[in-house]
Design an enzyme around this catalytic site. Structure first.
Site, PDB file in Angstrom:
ATOM      1  N   HIS A  14       0.904  -1.132   0.017  1.00 36.30           N
ATOM      2  CA  HIS A  14      -0.016   0.131   0.066  1.00 36.30           C
ATOM      3  C   HIS A  14       0.884   1.129   0.067  1.00 36.30           C
ATOM      4  CE1 HIS A  14      -3.438  -2.724   1.271  1.00 36.30           C
ATOM      5  NE2 HIS A  14      -2.209  -3.465   1.992  1.00 36.30           N
ATOM      6  N   SER A  53      15.689  21.472 -15.602  1.00 34.06           N
ATOM      7  CA  SER A  53      14.424  22.331 -15.986  1.00 34.06           C
ATOM      8  C   SER A  53      14.935  23.369 -16.650  1.00 34.06           C
ATOM      9  CB  SER A  53      13.843  22.284 -14.629  1.00 34.06           C
ATOM     10  OG  SER A  53      13.013  23.725 -14.701  1.00 34.06           O
ATOM     11  N   LYS A 103      16.815  21.689 -10.446  1.00 32.33           N
ATOM     12  CA  LYS A 103      15.963  20.315 -10.902  1.00 32.33           C
ATOM     13  C   LYS A 103      16.800  19.453 -11.715  1.00 32.33           C
ATOM     14  CE  LYS A 103      11.769  19.637 -10.842  1.00 32.33           C
ATOM     15  NZ  LYS A 103      10.539  19.605 -11.462  1.00 32.33           N
ATOM     16  N   GLU A 138       9.965   8.508 -16.926  1.00 26.98           N
ATOM     17  CA  GLU A 138       8.722   8.991 -17.004  1.00 26.98           C
ATOM     18  C   GLU A 138       7.984   8.642 -18.476  1.00 26.98           C
ATOM     19  OE1 GLU A 138       7.996  13.200 -15.002  1.00 26.98           O
ATOM     20  OE2 GLU A 138      10.125  13.105 -15.642  1.00 26.98           O
TER      21      GLU A 138
END
Ligand code: ARG
Length: 466
Positions: free
Chosen positions: A163, A284, A290, A297
């Site tokens: 979970h 970024s 970043k 992804e």
């Protein structure tokens, strides 16, 4: 001049008086993508020509001239000099038309006893067979990358989750080896469906077979097929193999996507279990701090198109009466894109694990030592001393509640507190709840104990050696 016969009215026959509307010619043509099948189309035609000679339909000399012409088309293509256009409709017509231009009337004999319907099915199966082998090799590379990381971190632990809540500490190698198991199932599925890809439809002709004396076993053997289709209608209208392949590729993508999701989580500040190297991460345009996990992804995102192609194929096929229908032309782009995407994603994930990320053992160590994921082991400790599991479970639940209120961990409780809870606790409770001991204790077959994981690793390495 248009089409294979060079007649003004299109590729087909004198039945046609007018040429195609230019928009319809474009709409109808598959040459823009089925040129991918050129090598297989040439191989299939060469086998067909030789077979026709073996049964006496062509002389040996005619067959060898046809083969030489087909090899010339191959050479022209290699030199960038074979560039069919829309007027050629598809790769099959394009090759035949060029052959006729090269050989004259003899070129017109190649299509004897054959139709584009059995031809396209043959080409597609030959192509897919090769791609399945390429995907298998790409899966092996990906597995090797996982195994190298597992070997390098055989002693490292990571929180195990259910979970997405901390459950029990496990070996990092154990976690990575779960994906090796998935990959091995993917390989087994591909191996199995490859058997059904490798059946030859050639000789079914348009749908009913042919009066021309052909030898289907001859062409099938020459092209490396294991068998021939038993029913000519089934031969030209079966696309089950395309669906099976797309389903297997979808599962490959599911596995890559689940791993991607984990890497994305692990690379976050919140988890901090891996850092991304500059080889696979991007910056970024706005936020200079970043480092983004674009590779996983994209892999996760590309699942959409692969699952979509599977659905597309199922829907495309489901309403088709026997035998060939032009709808089948739609199978190609779906398969081509599925193969390309799956290969690209496997390669990207292999590179990610080869050199795109580094695990952070200090963070992992800290993570497994700073939670209550050893609570089950306290209960197991009592069980070993004869306390019924459910009673032990209740006791430990209360203990965890108390610790949470005080803001301390189980290992920070003094021995008196343990003994107040149950007289069975002795000083060895502290060793029993150390994360390394918690992992080491799970010695059941396939469990996370270090020696069990060692067995898994050895088996996985041996499998890849064979
Ligand atoms: N381009 C066609 C396809 O991809 C080849 C087969 C055409 N056959 C036909 N009867 N029109 O399916």
């Amino acid at each position: 001049m248009s089409g294979v016969t060079g007649g003004k009215a299109g590729s087909w026959s004198d039945r046609f008086e007018q040429g195609l509307h230019p928009a319809i010619e474009r709409f109808n043509a598959s040459i823009g993508f089925d040129i991918t099948l050129l090598q297989q189309d040439l191989d299939g035609s060469i086998a067909h020509a030789r077979m026709l000679a073996s049964t006496g339909v062509l002389t040996a000399d005619e067959a060898e001239q046809l083969v030489a012409g087909l090899e010339q088309v191959r050479a022209e293509a290699a030199a960038g000099q074979f560039n069919p256009g829309l007027e050629d409709e598809d790769v099959h017509f394009a090759v035949e038309r060029r052959l006729i231009a090269l050989l004259g009337p003899l070129g017109k004999k190649l299509h004897t006893g054959r139709s584009r319907n059995d031809q396209v099915g043959t080409d597609l199966r030959l192509w897919l067979r090769g791609q399945i082998d390429a995907i298998d090799a790409a899966i092996v590379r990906f597995e090797r990358a996982l195994l190298a990381q597992a070997e390098a971190h055989a002693e490292v632990m990571i929180p195990g989750y259910t979970h997405l809540q901390r459950a029990q500490p496990i070996g990092l190698a154990h976690h990575l080896l779960a994906y090796v198991e998935m990959a091995e199932r993917d390989r087994a599925r591909l191996r199995d469906l490859r058997k059904r890809v490798n059946i030859c439809p050639l000789g079914a002709a348009a749908l009913a077979g042919t009066p021309v004396p052909i030898d289907r076993r001859h062409t099938a053997a020459a092209l490396g097929f294991d068998d021939v289709y038993a029913n000519s209608l089934d031969a030209v209208s079966d696309r089950d193999f395309a669906v099976e392949f797309s389903a297997a590729a979808s599962l490959v993508m599911v596995h890559l996507s689940r791993l991607s999701e984990e890497v994305i989580l692990w690379a976050s500040e919140e988890f901090g279990f891996v850092s991304l190297t500059d080889r696979c991460a991007t910056g970024s345009s706005l936020m200079p701090q970043k480092k983004n996990p674009d590779v996983p992804e994209l892999v996760r995102g590309k699942c959409g198109r692969v699952f979509g192609h599977l659905q597309g194929l199922l829907v495309m096929i489901k309403g088709l009466p026997l035998a060939y229908n032009k709808d089948f032309q739609e199978d190609k782009e779906a398969l081509f894109d599925t193969v390309r995407t799956t290969l690209d994603c496997l390669e990207a994930m292999a590179i990610l694990f080869e050199e795109g990320l580094t695990f952070r053992p200090e963070r992992l160590e800290q993570a497994v030592a700073s939670d209550f994921s050893n609570a089950t082991d306290v209960a197991d400790y009592l069980v070993a001393k004869g306390v019924p599991f459910r009673e032990a479970y209740q006791l430990v639940g209360g203990l965890v509640k108390g610790c949470l209120q005080e803001g301390i961990l189980l290992r920070q409780l003094p021995l008196e507190r343990w003994q107040q809870l149950h007289p069975a606790f002795e000083a060895d409770i502290f060793a029993a709840i150390e994360p390394r001991q918690v992992v080491a204790a799970r010695r059941s077959e396939g469990g996370t104990a270090f020696e069990q994981v060692r067995l898994q690793l050895d088996r996985a390495q041996a499998r890849l050696r064979d």
